[in-house]
Design an enzyme around this catalytic site. Structure first.
Site, mmCIF file in Angstrom:
data_model
loop_
_atom_site.group_PDB
_atom_site.id
_atom_site.type_symbol
_atom_site.label_atom_id
_atom_site.label_comp_id
_atom_site.label_asym_id
_atom_site.label_seq_id
_atom_site.Cartn_x
_atom_site.Cartn_y
_atom_site.Cartn_z
ATOM 1 N N GLY A 55 0.832 -1.193 0.000
ATOM 2 C CA GLY A 55 0.000 0.000 0.000
ATOM 3 C C GLY A 55 0.868 1.244 0.000
ATOM 4 O O GLY A 55 2.101 1.177 -0.019
ATOM 5 N N GLU A 97 9.189 -2.672 5.054
ATOM 6 C CA GLU A 97 8.636 -2.466 3.700
ATOM 7 C C GLU A 97 9.723 -2.006 2.726
ATOM 8 O O GLU A 97 9.772 -2.447 1.575
ATOM 9 C CB GLU A 97 7.514 -1.426 3.755
ATOM 10 C CG GLU A 97 6.255 -1.940 4.443
ATOM 11 C CD GLU A 97 5.196 -0.877 4.651
ATOM 12 O OE1 GLU A 97 4.025 -1.248 4.762
ATOM 13 O OE2 GLU A 97 5.532 0.322 4.721
HETATM 14 C C1 5RP Z 1 2.301 0.745 6.330
HETATM 15 C C2 5RP Z 1 2.079 1.424 5.037
HETATM 16 C C3 5RP Z 1 0.767 1.167 4.357
HETATM 17 O O1 5RP Z 1 1.026 0.470 3.184
HETATM 18 C C4 5RP Z 1 0.101 2.468 4.094
HETATM 19 O O2 5RP Z 1 -0.086 3.116 5.340
HETATM 20 C C5 5RP Z 1 -1.244 2.284 3.392
HETATM 21 O O3 5RP Z 1 -2.125 1.577 4.206
HETATM 22 P P1 5RP Z 1 -3.674 1.462 3.881
HETATM 23 O O4 5RP Z 1 -3.801 0.590 2.670
HETATM 24 O O5 5RP Z 1 -4.248 0.843 5.121
HETATM 25 O O6 5RP Z 1 -4.214 2.843 3.641
HETATM 26 O O7 5RP Z 1 2.903 2.120 4.508
HETATM 27 O O8 5RP Z 1 3.497 1.151 6.912
#
Ligand code: 5RP
Length: 234
Positions: A85, A106
């Site tokens: 994400g 990540e």
């Molecule tokens: C986690 C992230 C997520 O990928 C990002 O916050 C997006 O999350 P969501 O799909 O719940 O909006 O970077 O560290």
């Protein structure tokens, strides 16, 4: 279409990038969770053969629950693809990530991958990065000194993320400092370099020149955007 359904459809669409034999980075968040669930379904129902490397303890649990075989990144020589994400992306496919506090794992996984697909909804598309506070993973040691240094370099308020009454602790035992730059990050590559010069910084949630495609969910359905000269093509 409500946002929850849009995320689900984008997550399922992104799973189409995955084929038999792939080594797959499994991102973190409420959108990519649907990709992980869909991959688990294909493993169980269609005999899809993949191995996954999760980017957080939360994703590891989901992947285990849905039956995706997992390996340690250290045991293999890289990944074919990561699906993850994002909190914001701009027209150059530069990203802000770390809203779920998983940015370090990540980024390690994204760097080890031959390609990166982001799943997002259309609220995450911005002209200039930074309306979403920029997450920065910092060491607990001297964290307030690191916060001061960040605030001086970035010329904005920087706030340690809380989990109730205590600082949020990442999967790596560190803290998250959120930098409230506002939508001013016109040169994310330069900003990444400046932030990484500060010793107490472990990693910053600017993902530059990593994302090759964005699977985007909006009111009118799901579409996929490809970065020109990226590592994936339509
Ligand atoms: C986690 C992230 C997520 O990928 C990002 O916050 C997006 O999350 P969501 O799909 O719940 O909006 O970077 O560290």
């Amino acid at each position: 279409m409500d946002i929850g359904e849009a995320k689900r459809l984008a997550g399922i669409e992104a799973a189409k990038f995955i084929n038999n034999g792939m080594k797959v980075g499994l991102g973190t968040g409420s959108t990519v969770k649907h990709t992980v669930i869909e991959l688990g379904r294909r493993v169980n129902e269609d005999g899809l053969e993949i191995v996954g490397v999760p980017t957080s303890i939360a994703t590891e649990k989901i992947a285990n629950d849905v039956g995706i075989p997992l390996v340690q990144l250290s045991e293999i020589d890289g990944l074919d693809i990561v699906i993850d994400g994002a909190d914001e992306y701009d027209s150059n496919f530069q990203l802000i990530k770390g809203g779920g506090a998983a940015l370090l794992r990540e980024k390690i996984v994204a760097q080890a991958s031959d390609s990166m697909v982001v799943v997002a909804d259309d609220r995450k598309r911005v002209t200039t990065l930074g309306a979403f506070p920029l997450p920065i993973e910092v060491t607990p040691f001297a964290h307030l000194a690191t916060v001061r240094a960040l605030s001086n370099v970035l010329d904005c308020s920087v706030i340690i993320r809380m989990d109730g009454d205590s600082p949020l602790i990442t999967d790596n035992g560190n803290l998250i400092a959120d930098a409230h730059t506002g939508p001013t990050i016109s040169d994310p590559i330069e900003m990444e370099h400046e932030i990484l010069k500060i010793a107490g910084v472990v990693q910053v949630g600017l993902f530059n020149d990593m994302c090759d495609a964005v699977v985007l969910a909006g009111a009118n359905g799901v579409s996929t955007l490809y970065r020109s000269n990226g590592r994936l093509s339509s």
